[in-house]
Write a protein that holds these residues in place. Structure first.
Motif, PDB file in Angstrom:
ATOM      1  N   MET A  67      19.226  -0.534   6.164  1.00  0.00           N
ATOM      2  CA  MET A  67      18.896   0.593   5.286  1.00  0.00           C
ATOM      3  C   MET A  67      18.029   1.613   6.007  1.00  0.00           C
ATOM      4  SD  MET A  67      17.049   0.676   1.544  1.00  0.00           S
ATOM      5  CE  MET A  67      18.542   0.703   0.561  1.00  0.00           C
ATOM      6  N   ILE A  68      18.319   2.899   5.760  1.00  0.00           N
ATOM      7  CA  ILE A  68      17.543   3.998   6.319  1.00  0.00           C
ATOM      8  C   ILE A  68      16.554   4.463   5.259  1.00  0.00           C
ATOM      9  CG2 ILE A  68      17.629   6.237   7.466  1.00  0.00           C
ATOM     10  CD1 ILE A  68      19.262   4.090   8.890  1.00  0.00           C
ATOM     11  N   THR A  69      15.249   4.399   5.568  1.00  0.00           N
ATOM     12  CA  THR A  69      14.214   4.817   4.618  1.00  0.00           C
ATOM     13  C   THR A  69      13.162   5.660   5.328  1.00  0.00           C
ATOM     14  OG1 THR A  69      12.790   2.904   5.013  1.00  0.00           O
ATOM     15  CG2 THR A  69      14.475   2.670   3.319  1.00  0.00           C
ATOM     16  N   ALA A  70      12.308   6.280   4.530  1.00  0.00           N
ATOM     17  CA  ALA A  70      11.154   6.985   5.096  1.00  0.00           C
ATOM     18  C   ALA A  70      10.070   5.976   5.439  1.00  0.00           C
ATOM     19  CB  ALA A  70      10.632   8.019   4.108  1.00  0.00           C
ATOM     20  N   ASN A  71       9.182   6.363   6.362  1.00  0.00           N
ATOM     21  CA  ASN A  71       8.134   5.460   6.839  1.00  0.00           C
ATOM     22  C   ASN A  71       7.196   5.005   5.741  1.00  0.00           C
ATOM     23  OD1 ASN A  71       7.853   4.317   9.364  1.00  0.00           O
ATOM     24  ND2 ASN A  71       7.292   6.243  10.358  1.00  0.00           N
ATOM     25  N   LYS A 124       7.261   1.717   1.540  1.00  0.00           N
ATOM     26  CA  LYS A 124       7.151   0.261   1.631  1.00  0.00           C
ATOM     27  C   LYS A 124       7.661  -0.430   0.369  1.00  0.00           C
ATOM     28  CE  LYS A 124       3.488  -0.312   5.053  1.00  0.00           C
ATOM     29  NZ  LYS A 124       2.161  -0.898   5.346  1.00  0.00           N
ATOM     30  N   GLN A 125       7.345   0.122  -0.793  1.00  0.00           N
ATOM     31  CA  GLN A 125       7.802  -0.495  -2.035  1.00  0.00           C
ATOM     32  C   GLN A 125       9.319  -0.508  -2.122  1.00  0.00           C
ATOM     33  OE1 GLN A 125       6.017  -2.153  -4.252  1.00  0.00           O
ATOM     34  NE2 GLN A 125       4.240  -1.809  -2.924  1.00  0.00           N
ATOM     35  N   VAL A 126       9.932   0.563  -1.605  1.00  0.00           N
ATOM     36  CA  VAL A 126      11.397   0.622  -1.571  1.00  0.00           C
ATOM     37  C   VAL A 126      11.929  -0.489  -0.682  1.00  0.00           C
ATOM     38  CG1 VAL A 126      13.380   1.981  -0.826  1.00  0.00           C
ATOM     39  CG2 VAL A 126      11.511   3.079  -2.073  1.00  0.00           C
ATOM     40  N   ARG A 127      11.266  -0.698   0.452  1.00  0.00           N
ATOM     41  CA  ARG A 127      11.723  -1.753   1.377  1.00  0.00           C
ATOM     42  C   ARG A 127      11.625  -3.133   0.724  1.00  0.00           C
ATOM     43  NH1 ARG A 127      10.206  -0.357   7.625  1.00  0.00           N
ATOM     44  NH2 ARG A 127      10.768   1.840   7.585  1.00  0.00           N
ATOM     45  N   TYR A 128      10.544  -3.376   0.006  1.00  0.00           N
ATOM     46  CA  TYR A 128      10.395  -4.664  -0.665  1.00  0.00           C
ATOM     47  C   TYR A 128      11.531  -4.876  -1.676  1.00  0.00           C
ATOM     48  CZ  TYR A 128       5.616  -4.496   1.200  1.00  0.00           C
ATOM     49  OH  TYR A 128       4.536  -4.417   2.018  1.00  0.00           O
ATOM     50  N   ARG A 129      11.813  -3.834  -2.434  1.00  0.00           N
ATOM     51  CA  ARG A 129      12.895  -3.926  -3.427  1.00  0.00           C
ATOM     52  C   ARG A 129      14.252  -4.085  -2.743  1.00  0.00           C
ATOM     53  NH1 ARG A 129      12.098   1.399  -6.527  1.00  0.00           N
ATOM     54  NH2 ARG A 129      14.042   0.766  -7.556  1.00  0.00           N
ATOM     55  N   ALA A 130      14.401  -3.425  -1.600  1.00  0.00           N
ATOM     56  CA  ALA A 130      15.657  -3.537  -0.857  1.00  0.00           C
ATOM     57  C   ALA A 130      15.866  -4.954  -0.334  1.00  0.00           C
ATOM     58  CB  ALA A 130      15.680  -2.537   0.294  1.00  0.00           C
ATOM     59  N   LEU A 131      14.792  -5.580   0.131  1.00  0.00           N
ATOM     60  CA  LEU A 131      14.892  -6.971   0.590  1.00  0.00           C
ATOM     61  C   LEU A 131      15.336  -7.879  -0.552  1.00  0.00           C
ATOM     62  CD1 LEU A 131      11.719  -7.263   2.854  1.00  0.00           C
ATOM     63  CD2 LEU A 131      14.103  -7.443   3.611  1.00  0.00           C
ATOM     64  N   ASP A 132      14.782  -7.649  -1.735  1.00  0.00           N
ATOM     65  CA  ASP A 132      15.182  -8.439  -2.904  1.00  0.00           C
ATOM     66  C   ASP A 132      16.649  -8.200  -3.258  1.00  0.00           C
ATOM     67  OD1 ASP A 132      12.738  -9.620  -3.241  1.00  0.00           O
ATOM     68  OD2 ASP A 132      11.997  -8.101  -4.648  1.00  0.00           O
ATOM     69  N   SER A 133      17.129  -6.992  -2.987  1.00  0.00           N
ATOM     70  CA  SER A 133      18.514  -6.651  -3.331  1.00  0.00           C
ATOM     71  C   SER A 133      19.512  -7.169  -2.309  1.00  0.00           C
ATOM     72  CB  SER A 133      18.663  -5.129  -3.462  1.00  0.00           C
ATOM     73  OG  SER A 133      17.841  -4.632  -4.499  1.00  0.00           O
ATOM     74  N   ALA A 184      19.085  -6.308   1.456  1.00  0.00           N
ATOM     75  CA  ALA A 184      19.038  -5.636   2.754  1.00  0.00           C
ATOM     76  C   ALA A 184      18.506  -6.596   3.810  1.00  0.00           C
ATOM     77  CB  ALA A 184      18.156  -4.392   2.676  1.00  0.00           C
ATOM     78  N   ASN A 185      18.967  -6.446   5.048  1.00  0.00           N
ATOM     79  CA  ASN A 185      18.545  -7.331   6.133  1.00  0.00           C
ATOM     80  C   ASN A 185      17.552  -6.686   7.089  1.00  0.00           C
ATOM     81  OD1 ASN A 185      21.747  -7.953   5.638  1.00  0.00           O
ATOM     82  ND2 ASN A 185      20.520  -9.811   5.848  1.00  0.00           N
ATOM     83  N   ASP A 186      17.634  -5.359   7.248  1.00  0.00           N
ATOM     84  CA  ASP A 186      16.760  -4.682   8.208  1.00  0.00           C
ATOM     85  C   ASP A 186      16.628  -3.212   7.798  1.00  0.00           C
ATOM     86  OD1 ASP A 186      15.098  -4.325  10.334  1.00  0.00           O
ATOM     87  OD2 ASP A 186      16.564  -4.877  11.876  1.00  0.00           O
ATOM     88  N   PHE A 187      15.682  -2.511   8.448  1.00  0.00           N
ATOM     89  CA  PHE A 187      15.394  -1.123   8.089  1.00  0.00           C
ATOM     90  C   PHE A 187      15.244  -0.269   9.334  1.00  0.00           C
ATOM     91  CE2 PHE A 187      13.668  -3.982   4.932  1.00  0.00           C
ATOM     92  CZ  PHE A 187      14.185  -3.464   3.750  1.00  0.00           C
ATOM     93  N   LEU A 188      15.514   1.009   9.147  1.00  0.00           N
ATOM     94  CA  LEU A 188      15.208   2.035  10.142  1.00  0.00           C
ATOM     95  C   LEU A 188      14.468   3.161   9.439  1.00  0.00           C
ATOM     96  CD1 LEU A 188      18.412   2.343  12.354  1.00  0.00           C
ATOM     97  CD2 LEU A 188      16.109   1.774  13.150  1.00  0.00           C
TER      98      LEU A 188
END
Length: 353
Positions: A81-85, A88-97, A99-103
């Motif tokens: 997933m591509i996110t803004a720096n 962080k809360q989005v990344r946590y939710r993405a992991l629950d959904s 997602a495996n990694d982030f940029l």
């Protein structure tokens, strides 16, 4: 060739990511500005890697991941997933959904290539493992088929041993075995149980190999003491078959001992009644009696179909399990097809199960 699915509503990002993917060996990208179109594509083609932006109109990256993971075969596909720096809360939710990694934006080209390459390597390893598991499953099925074939041959040879001694076997065992399978079908038993009773039912009278010829082959009615000896074939059959590790022979032992029990407890060898009698034995009792009644033998004429059906109905609840009788009648058109298919002159052709 590995397939990379890229979803971003900004055309310049699609062009950039696609160009980077082309730098990886044996890879091609499939680019979509619309998450819905990407999901339609993924529904029929499984990618090796998904790269999805978080901020998109209509459907954001989180919802896309949830819906993508629900697609058949997409449960383990790596997602980047591509996110803004600062999300962080989005990344946590993405992991629950899922997602495996982030940029993080702005995307660093070197980091993009390294992460994509690593995730594609994981995807390739996963596919190889799945292919290996599929190959092993196929090999197990082949080996199992060989065992089943040998088991069926053993069953047939056991039944042939009884045929040499009992004039009422032959096509009879084929008909009653298929009748038994049909009853099991109309009782709603699983297909595996239907196949099991088809293979095991022919062994119902295997114990007759232990009965002396002067009783087994007697043309007239047996005396009381002779009938008591004849009844021993149920236990003889059980003793011959039980203790085996084979499910077919175990079922055959159960059938051999129980198919002369009666629903009201007046049968033999143990006077069991109702559901104390194993279900396979209750099924075979109906199939065996119907075929015996409707078959002509040197010592008796065949009953008409109507007479035999009346006998089953009259015996429902006393001789027979009523549910088994009803299942037999529910499939009566198929019963007649089986009866026509397996005639006495077909005995010489061998087993046709």
């Amino acid at each position: 060739m590995q397939d990379v699915l890229i979803i971003d509503d900004t055309e310049i990002n699609l062009i950039l990511f696609s160009a980077l993917i082309k730098k990886l060996d044996n890879c091609r990208s499939h680019n979509f500005e619309s998450p819905l179109q990407a999901l339609d594509w993924a529904a029929t083609k499984q990618p090796d890697l998904v790269i999805v932006d978080y901020m998109m109109p209509g459907m954001d990256g989180l919802e896309f991941i949830q819906r993508f993971r629900a697609l058949e075969g997409c449960e383990e596909v790596p997602i980047l997933m591509i996110t803004a720096n600062d999300q962080k809360q989005v990344r946590y939710r993405a992991l629950d959904s899922g997602a495996n990694d982030f940029l993080a934006k702005p995307v660093d080209k070197v980091e993009f290539l390294a992460r994509a390459k690593n995730m594609l390597s994981l995807s390739a390893a996963r596919r190889k493992l799945a292919d290996r598991a599929e190959w092993l499953d196929a090999e197990v099925k082949k080996a199992t088929a060989v065992i089943v074939q040998r088991e069926q041959e053993t069953v047939f040879r056991l039944c042939k041993a009884a045929e040499y001694r009992d004039p009422e076997t032959g096509a009879h065992i084929l008909r009653m075995a298929h009748y038994s399978r049909l009853i099991a079908k109309y009782l709603g038993l699983p297909e595996a149980d239907q196949d099991l009773i088809l293979q095991a039912a022919p062994m119902h009278d295997i114990g007759k190999v232990g009965i002396t010829d002067n009783i087994l082959l007697k043309p007239g009615r047996l005396t009381g003491p002779e009938f008591e000896i004849m009844k021993q074939h149920a236990e003889f059959g059980y003793e011959l078959l039980h203790g085996s590790t084979s499910k077919v022979l175990q079922a055959g032992a159960e059938i051999a001992r129980g198919h002369h029990e009666k629903f009201d407890g007046s049968g033999y060898p143990h006077g069991k009644k109702g559901e104390e009698i194993p279900l396979f034995s209750r099924i075979v009792a109906v199939a065996d009696v119907f075929d015996a009644l409707t078959s002509e033998r040197p010592y008796k004429k065949a009953w008409t179909l109507e007479q035999a059906v009346d006998f089953l109905n009259a015996g429902a609840g006393t001789h027979f399990d009523p549910a088994c009788v009803q299942a037999f009648l529910n499939g009566f058109d198929e019963i007649l097809e089986i009866r026509d298919r397996y005639q006495e002159e077909e005995e010489a052709a061998g087993p046709q199960m």
